[in-house]
Design an enzyme around this catalytic site. Structure first.
Site, PDB file in Angstrom:
ATOM      1  N   HIS A 156      13.389   4.012  32.273  1.00  0.00           N
ATOM      2  CA  HIS A 156      14.352   3.249  31.779  1.00  0.00           C
ATOM      3  C   HIS A 156      15.451   2.389  32.757  1.00  0.00           C
ATOM      4  O   HIS A 156      15.296   2.444  33.535  1.00  0.00           O
ATOM      5  CB  HIS A 156      15.064   4.465  30.895  1.00  0.00           C
ATOM      6  CG  HIS A 156      16.126   3.876  30.385  1.00  0.00           C
ATOM      7  ND1 HIS A 156      17.036   3.609  30.744  1.00  0.00           N
ATOM      8  CD2 HIS A 156      15.545   4.120  28.759  1.00  0.00           C
ATOM      9  CE1 HIS A 156      17.495   3.522  29.231  1.00  0.00           C
ATOM     10  NE2 HIS A 156      16.832   3.859  28.063  1.00  0.00           N
ATOM     11  N   ASP A 174      11.354   8.212  24.305  1.00  0.00           N
ATOM     12  CA  ASP A 174       9.246   7.646  23.252  1.00  0.00           C
ATOM     13  C   ASP A 174       8.899   8.415  23.926  1.00  0.00           C
ATOM     14  O   ASP A 174       8.054   9.130  23.011  1.00  0.00           O
ATOM     15  CB  ASP A 174       9.228   6.541  23.253  1.00  0.00           C
ATOM     16  CG  ASP A 174       9.978   5.039  22.859  1.00  0.00           C
ATOM     17  OD1 ASP A 174      10.332   5.730  21.849  1.00  0.00           O
ATOM     18  OD2 ASP A 174      10.464   4.449  23.221  1.00  0.00           O
TER      19      ASP A 174
HETATM   20  N1  ACO Z   1       4.781   3.367  34.173  1.00  0.00           N
HETATM   21  C1  ACO Z   1       4.429   2.468  35.670  1.00  0.00           C
HETATM   22  N2  ACO Z   1       5.602   1.714  36.529  1.00  0.00           N
HETATM   23  C2  ACO Z   1       6.756   1.174  35.840  1.00  0.00           C
HETATM   24  C3  ACO Z   1       6.892   1.874  34.521  1.00  0.00           C
HETATM   25  C4  ACO Z   1       6.575   2.884  33.649  1.00  0.00           C
HETATM   26  N3  ACO Z   1       6.482   3.260  32.538  1.00  0.00           N
HETATM   27  N4  ACO Z   1       8.051   1.537  34.518  1.00  0.00           N
HETATM   28  C5  ACO Z   1       8.257   0.980  35.378  1.00  0.00           C
HETATM   29  N5  ACO Z   1       7.311   1.120  36.380  1.00  0.00           N
HETATM   30  C6  ACO Z   1       7.379   0.221  37.857  1.00  0.00           C
HETATM   31  C7  ACO Z   1       7.683  -0.859  37.977  1.00  0.00           C
HETATM   32  O1  ACO Z   1       6.089  -1.409  37.726  1.00  0.00           O
HETATM   33  C8  ACO Z   1       8.039  -1.328  39.155  1.00  0.00           C
HETATM   34  O2  ACO Z   1       7.374  -1.513  40.208  1.00  0.00           O
HETATM   35  P1  ACO Z   1       7.150  -2.747  40.779  1.00  0.00           P
HETATM   36  O3  ACO Z   1       8.628  -2.641  40.908  1.00  0.00           O
HETATM   37  O4  ACO Z   1       6.233  -2.108  41.917  1.00  0.00           O
HETATM   38  O5  ACO Z   1       6.405  -3.707  40.381  1.00  0.00           O
HETATM   39  C9  ACO Z   1       9.348  -0.694  38.712  1.00  0.00           C
HETATM   40  O6  ACO Z   1       9.024   0.562  38.098  1.00  0.00           O
HETATM   41  C10 ACO Z   1      10.289  -1.024  37.971  1.00  0.00           C
HETATM   42  O7  ACO Z   1      10.216  -1.438  36.472  1.00  0.00           O
HETATM   43  P2  ACO Z   1      10.727  -2.969  35.510  1.00  0.00           P
HETATM   44  O8  ACO Z   1      10.060  -2.425  34.643  1.00  0.00           O
HETATM   45  O9  ACO Z   1      11.312  -3.755  36.861  1.00  0.00           O
HETATM   46  O10 ACO Z   1      12.275  -1.763  34.969  1.00  0.00           O
HETATM   47  P3  ACO Z   1      12.534  -2.325  34.464  1.00  0.00           P
HETATM   48  O11 ACO Z   1      14.147  -1.738  34.498  1.00  0.00           O
HETATM   49  O12 ACO Z   1      12.825  -3.907  33.663  1.00  0.00           O
HETATM   50  O13 ACO Z   1      12.261  -1.336  32.553  1.00  0.00           O
HETATM   51  C11 ACO Z   1      11.094  -0.605  31.180  1.00  0.00           C
HETATM   52  C12 ACO Z   1      12.361  -0.760  32.246  1.00  0.00           C
HETATM   53  C13 ACO Z   1      10.776  -1.549  30.182  1.00  0.00           C
HETATM   54  C14 ACO Z   1      11.314   1.045  30.274  1.00  0.00           C
HETATM   55  C15 ACO Z   1       9.994   0.041  31.853  1.00  0.00           C
HETATM   56  O14 ACO Z   1      10.501   1.513  32.641  1.00  0.00           O
HETATM   57  C16 ACO Z   1       8.292   0.055  31.019  1.00  0.00           C
HETATM   58  O15 ACO Z   1       8.002  -0.727  31.170  1.00  0.00           O
HETATM   59  N6  ACO Z   1       8.392   1.658  30.468  1.00  0.00           N
HETATM   60  C17 ACO Z   1       7.284   1.782  30.036  1.00  0.00           C
HETATM   61  C18 ACO Z   1       7.655   1.031  27.970  1.00  0.00           C
HETATM   62  C19 ACO Z   1       8.408   2.059  27.140  1.00  0.00           C
HETATM   63  O16 ACO Z   1       8.624   3.266  27.928  1.00  0.00           O
HETATM   64  N7  ACO Z   1       9.340   2.028  27.011  1.00  0.00           N
HETATM   65  C20 ACO Z   1      10.545   2.277  26.334  1.00  0.00           C
HETATM   66  C21 ACO Z   1      12.086   2.161  27.184  1.00  0.00           C
HETATM   67  S1  ACO Z   1      13.199   3.383  25.870  1.00  0.00           S
HETATM   68  C22 ACO Z   1      13.243   2.579  24.632  1.00  0.00           C
HETATM   69  O17 ACO Z   1      13.353   1.608  24.939  1.00  0.00           O
HETATM   70  C23 ACO Z   1      13.869   3.503  23.320  1.00  0.00           C
END
Ligand code: ACO
Length: 370
Positions: A256, A307
């Site tokens: 998140h 989610d």
């Molecule tokens: N699975 C594996 N790795 C992850 C995940 C995940 N679900 N989420 C984040 N990471 C990792 C990224 O790959 C990144 O790693 P790195 O630094 O080695 O490249 C690091 O954690 C940071 O992730 P970002 O994507 O930059 O974090 P951001 O704050 O931009 O994204 C988000 C947040 C979009 C929710 C992200 O965690 C994600 O894509 N999660 C999966 C989709 C999801 O569940 N979305 C629902 C969110 S809640 C909502 O909207 C209601």
């Protein structure tokens, strides 16, 4: 000028609707935990729109207004009949909500009173649109809403054409409360950016629906359900998650932007998932979810978001997987409309800048010399 990628940490608006402070989520100053335990979704809608819980007569008035507004214009239902087969229900919802505006005589009336009436109609009619689309695509006729049913009960009734159980109504009601608002999440921000141009409320909601649809936002609940289906059995969980982690692929339902130490909504959905999957005789859905959770949390330090466990909750309620994100939209309609009304009250155009990284000093070259 330097850009902040994804606007992380940027405070882009003042709002009194919803707060996230030190991982604690409140609507109108009330902890989400108290609301999930004691409130109804209609009370939460009132809270988001008015900033305070309703007194009994205020709640009754709102419920009456919502019930009476739940039917949608026949022209909109007729247009849904013509949607092509195989489209995503979020695409159907985006178009259907946009077409509601065409038949709303107050669509262009920007007075606060007219916007409040439109918020009621949008809140009341979104479940009707989704249920109608879900039936029409299967060759079934839509079921008309009942004016004295709550939003959760009416939606389940219209979807299945039969009286829902109290367990299902309660579970959906709590899920709607948990998803109702989340300050400047991507879809709410999109709605606020849109209406900050002083366009109409429907345009703001269409932006929000399109934004919620994406798998990094509301679309994640559907992606989690697909993942559970793809994994299938408990013995396949480890290999599946291992493979994803090794390939640095995202596992939907985890992580998140704001919560780095866990999403306070997830524990409620986890608890509901345990109870409901046991009730339908599919405890493995919960057990697989817990195993995925343990692995991802253990190895990546990423916690489940709202989610993740909502997927097994909705599967247990017998809902079709591609309706999970539209259900999120039913709930978030309350927050979107609250934020849109708040934006209009104290509006300023939202227009940030970009850090230009392209070439400079180039010149126009006639087409035959390129
Ligand atoms: N699975 C594996 N790795 C992850 C995940 C995940 N679900 N989420 C984040 N990471 C990792 C990224 O790959 C990144 O790693 P790195 O630094 O080695 O490249 C690091 O954690 C940071 O992730 P970002 O994507 O930059 O974090 P951001 O704050 O931009 O994204 C988000 C947040 C979009 C929710 C992200 O965690 C994600 O894509 N999660 C999966 C989709 C999801 O569940 N979305 C629902 C969110 S809640 C909502 O909207 C209601």
């Amino acid at each position: 000028m330097t850009a902040t990628r994804g606007l992380e940490g940027i405070v882009a608006a003042e709002s009194s609707i919803c707060s996230i402070v030190d991982g604690v989520l409140c609507y109108g100053g009330i902890n989400i935990d108290e609301l999930a335990e004691h409130a109804t979704f209609e009370e939460v809608v009132y809270l988001l729109w008015h900033g305070a819980l309703p007194k009994r007569d205020q709640l009754e008035t709102l419920k009456k207004q919502l019930g009476e507004a739940a039917a949608v214009p026949a022209e909109v239902i007729d247009s849904i009949r013509k949607y092509p087969q195989g489209i995503h229900p979020m695409a159907a919802l985006r178009t259907a909500v946009s077409s509601l505006a065409l038949y709303d005589k107050e669509a262009q009336d920007m007075s606060p009173e007219a916007n409040y009436r439109k918020a009621i109609r949008l809140m009341a009619q979104t479940p009707t649109l989704i249920a109608a689309y879900a039936r029409l695509r299967k060759g079934l006729e839509p079921v008309a809403p009942k004016a004295d049913y709550t939003i959760a009960k009416n939606f389940l009734y219209m979807l299945k054409g039969e009286e829902p159980t109290e367990t299902a109504i309660k579970a959906l009601d709590v899920a709607l409360i948990l998803h109702a608002d989340h300050e400047l999440n991507a879809s709410t921000f999109a709605a606020r950016v849109t209406v900050a141009t002083l366009t109409d409320i429907y345009s703001g909601i269409v932006s929000a629906i399109g934004t919620l649809k994406g798998p990094l936002h509301g679309g994640a609940n559907e992606a989690v359900a697909k993942m559970l289906t793809e994994i299938g059995t408990m013995d396949k969980v480890e290999g599946y998650v291992r493979n994803k982690l090794d390939n640095k692929e995202k596992i939907m339902g985890f992580g998140h932007r704001v919560y780095k130490d866990g999403d306070p909504r997830a524990k409620w959905l986890k608890q509901m998932s345990k109870a409901l999957t046991a009730q339908i005789g599919r405890p493995e859905l919960y057990e697989m979810s817990v195993k995925i959770d343990d692995m991802v949390t253990g190895e990546k330090g990423l916690k489940p978001n709202v989610d993740f466990y909502s997927a097994s909750v909705y599967i247990s309620l017998g809902l079709e997987i591609d309706l999970f994100t539209p259900i999120f939209a039913i709930s978030r309609m309350s927050g979107w409309t609250a934020h849109i009304m708040e934006q209009y009250e104290n509006n300023r155009l939202i227009r940030p800048r970009a850090d230009y990284t392209g070439p400079v000093g180039k010149h126009y070259v006639p087409i035959d010399q390129r």
